[in-house]
Design a protein around this motif. Structure first.
Motif, short mmCIF file in Angstrom:
data_model
loop_
_atom_site.label_atom_id
_atom_site.label_comp_id
_atom_site.label_asym_id
_atom_site.label_seq_id
_atom_site.Cartn_x
_atom_site.Cartn_y
_atom_site.Cartn_z
N LYS A 1 0.95 13.11 -18.02
CA LYS A 1 1.80 13.76 -17.39
C LYS A 1 3.17 13.72 -17.58
N PRO B 1 -2.83 1.36 -22.14
CA PRO B 1 -1.44 1.34 -21.50
C PRO B 1 -0.78 0.26 -20.69
N LEU B 2 -0.42 -0.74 -22.54
CA LEU B 2 -0.47 -1.95 -21.79
C LEU B 2 1.38 -2.56 -21.41
N GLY B 3 2.17 -0.93 -20.56
CA GLY B 3 2.90 -0.98 -20.33
C GLY B 3 4.12 -0.56 -20.93
N ARG C 1 0.85 7.23 -9.87
CA ARG C 1 1.09 7.75 -8.83
C ARG C 1 1.18 9.67 -8.72
N LEU D 1 12.93 8.11 -20.42
CA LEU D 1 11.53 8.28 -20.61
C LEU D 1 11.42 9.63 -20.31
N ALA D 2 10.01 9.90 -20.70
CA ALA D 2 9.66 11.66 -20.97
C ALA D 2 10.19 11.58 -18.45
N ASP D 3 9.25 10.53 -18.37
CA ASP D 3 9.97 10.89 -16.15
C ASP D 3 11.08 11.17 -16.24
N PRO E 1 8.51 7.50 -24.35
CA PRO E 1 7.40 6.94 -24.22
C PRO E 1 6.89 7.75 -23.74
N ALA E 2 5.26 8.35 -23.81
CA ALA E 2 4.91 9.35 -22.27
C ALA E 2 3.38 8.68 -22.76
N ALA E 3 2.94 7.75 -22.49
CA ALA E 3 1.64 7.55 -22.55
C ALA E 3 0.74 6.08 -21.50
N GLY E 4 1.76 6.46 -20.40
CA GLY E 4 1.98 6.19 -19.23
C GLY E 4 -0.30 6.40 -18.85
N GLN F 1 0.14 4.94 -28.61
CA GLN F 1 -0.29 3.56 -27.80
C GLN F 1 -2.35 3.20 -27.00
P1 UTP Z 1 5.67 4.21 -15.69
O1 UTP Z 1 6.38 2.91 -15.09
O2 UTP Z 1 6.20 5.71 -14.26
O3 UTP Z 1 4.03 4.50 -15.52
O4 UTP Z 1 6.15 4.83 -17.02
P2 UTP Z 1 2.81 5.32 -15.76
O5 UTP Z 1 1.95 4.29 -15.87
O6 UTP Z 1 2.99 6.88 -16.28
O7 UTP Z 1 3.21 5.70 -14.24
P3 UTP Z 1 2.62 4.97 -12.39
O8 UTP Z 1 2.95 4.40 -12.30
O9 UTP Z 1 0.82 4.73 -12.96
O10 UTP Z 1 2.58 6.60 -11.93
C1 UTP Z 1 7.37 4.78 -17.48
C2 UTP Z 1 7.28 5.69 -18.72
O11 UTP Z 1 6.76 4.82 -19.70
C3 UTP Z 1 5.65 5.39 -20.53
C4 UTP Z 1 5.13 6.34 -19.12
O12 UTP Z 1 4.86 7.15 -20.06
C5 UTP Z 1 6.56 7.01 -18.50
O13 UTP Z 1 7.18 7.54 -19.60
N1 UTP Z 1 3.74 4.00 -20.21
C6 UTP Z 1 4.27 3.33 -19.27
C7 UTP Z 1 4.16 3.99 -21.73
O14 UTP Z 1 4.01 5.05 -22.36
N2 UTP Z 1 2.63 3.36 -21.66
C8 UTP Z 1 3.18 2.02 -20.80
O15 UTP Z 1 1.96 1.68 -20.90
C9 UTP Z 1 3.58 2.16 -18.91
#
Ligand code: UTP
Length: 271
Positions: free
Chosen positions: A26, A90-92, A16, A113-115, A9-12, A87
């Motif tokens: 990110k 970004p619904l979670g 932060r 998680l790509a983070d 997953p890399a669509a957040g 996605q």
């Molecule tokens: P985070 O909890 O770090 O959320 O997501 P985020 O939205 O990326 O970052 P902040 O909190 O706003 O700074 C953990 C992982 O889940 C992915 C993110 O890309 C990350 O790899 N993710 C999260 C999604 O792919 N989609 C989402 O809707 C939320």
């Protein structure tokens, strides 16, 4: 049992990491000499993955695809097919994982998680696969956390003692208060999931923060007694925050450049 598919997953939103993530995703932020997402795909490839399904957002997804395909495959990734899936909102994290359901089908898969980037020489996926009873149960990667870390992560609910690094779990809670934390074992961003997780995610209502939480699906796997944990002996580098990105750059920079960089760093500290 070999697991040949990974969901990344890399669509957040990456809030932060603002302002860096106002335009650039990110997952594309550089750590030393490559975007964060490349480390996750490389780690999956080392674990034998042939198909990496990357969950991307609408705006920047095409850039991630281009990174892996322009001028041919990247070294070491020749045998990995990169498959993006969008996605739309970004619904979670749970929602993001579920976006890959139709591509994974009924296979057991890795989720990365790509983070989170593993420390060099400390890959975590092989131990997770080894604990999955031939791909029949889901396995979480866990680590003993400090008080500060505990309240920012998903935390596992143990159902047995740790034996040879593994334990049974009965659930997980997202970002508990210190008083409510069921253990000190926090979830690192590495998992093995059976396809049962999709059936659970499909039914899930939004949880904490109005998001479809992966931790809620994990909790249900635990309730069904379909969940194990592996306690990792090394931590993971979280590049989802500015300080984490900086720390990861130092660790991976020292690994890549050795004394050339460490000597500079020591001189810099003393000056
Ligand atoms: P985070 O909890 O770090 O959320 O997501 P985020 O939205 O990326 O970052 P902040 O909190 O706003 O700074 C953990 C992982 O889940 C992915 C993110 O890309 C990350 O790899 N993710 C999260 C999604 O792919 N989609 C989402 O809707 C939320």
């Amino acid at each position: 049992m070999s697991i040949d598919v990974a969901v990344i997953p890399a669509a957040g939103r990456g809030t932060r990491m603002r302002p860096a993530t106002r335009v650039v995703s990110k997952a594309l932020l550089t750590v030393v000499d490559r975007p964060a997402i490349q480390y996750a795909v490389e780690e999956a490839a080392r674990a034998g993955v042939k198909e990496a399904i990357v969950v991307v957002d609408l705006d920047t997804g095409h850039l991630i695809s281009q990174h892996f395909s322009l001028e041919g495959p990247l070294p070491g990734l020749e045998d990995v097919q990169l498959r993006p899936v969008v996605q739309e909102e970004p619904l979670g994290l749970g929602h993001a994982v579920n976006a890959a359901a139709h591509m994974v089908g009924d296979r057991t898969f890795f989720c990365l998680l790509a983070d989170d980037i593993v420390r060099p020489g400390h890959d975590l996926l092989p131990s997770l696969a080894a604990g999955s009873h031939d791909g029949r149960v889901s396995v979480l990667c866990l680590r003993e956390l400090t008080d500060e870390q505990l309240v920012t992560k998903g935390v596992a609910v143990p159902a047995s003692e740790v034996e040879d690094g593994y334990l049974d779990l009965s659930g997980a809670v997202e970002k508990p208060s210190l008083e409510a934390a069921p253990s000190r074992l926090g979830l690192l961003g590495r998992y093995v999931f059976t396809s049962e997780v999709f059936e659970i995610l499909e039914q899930l209502e939004p949880g904490r923060g109005g998001e479809i939480q992966l931790t809620d699906a994990i909790n249900e796997l635990g309730r069904r007694k379909r969940l194990r944990g592996h306690v990792a002996t090394s931590d993971i580098l979280d590049v989802g925050t500015p300080i984490g990105l900086l720390e990861a750059s130092v660790v991976l920079g020292e690994h890549q450049f050795g004394s050339e960089f460490s000597t500079w760093l020591e001189d810099e500290r003393e000056s």
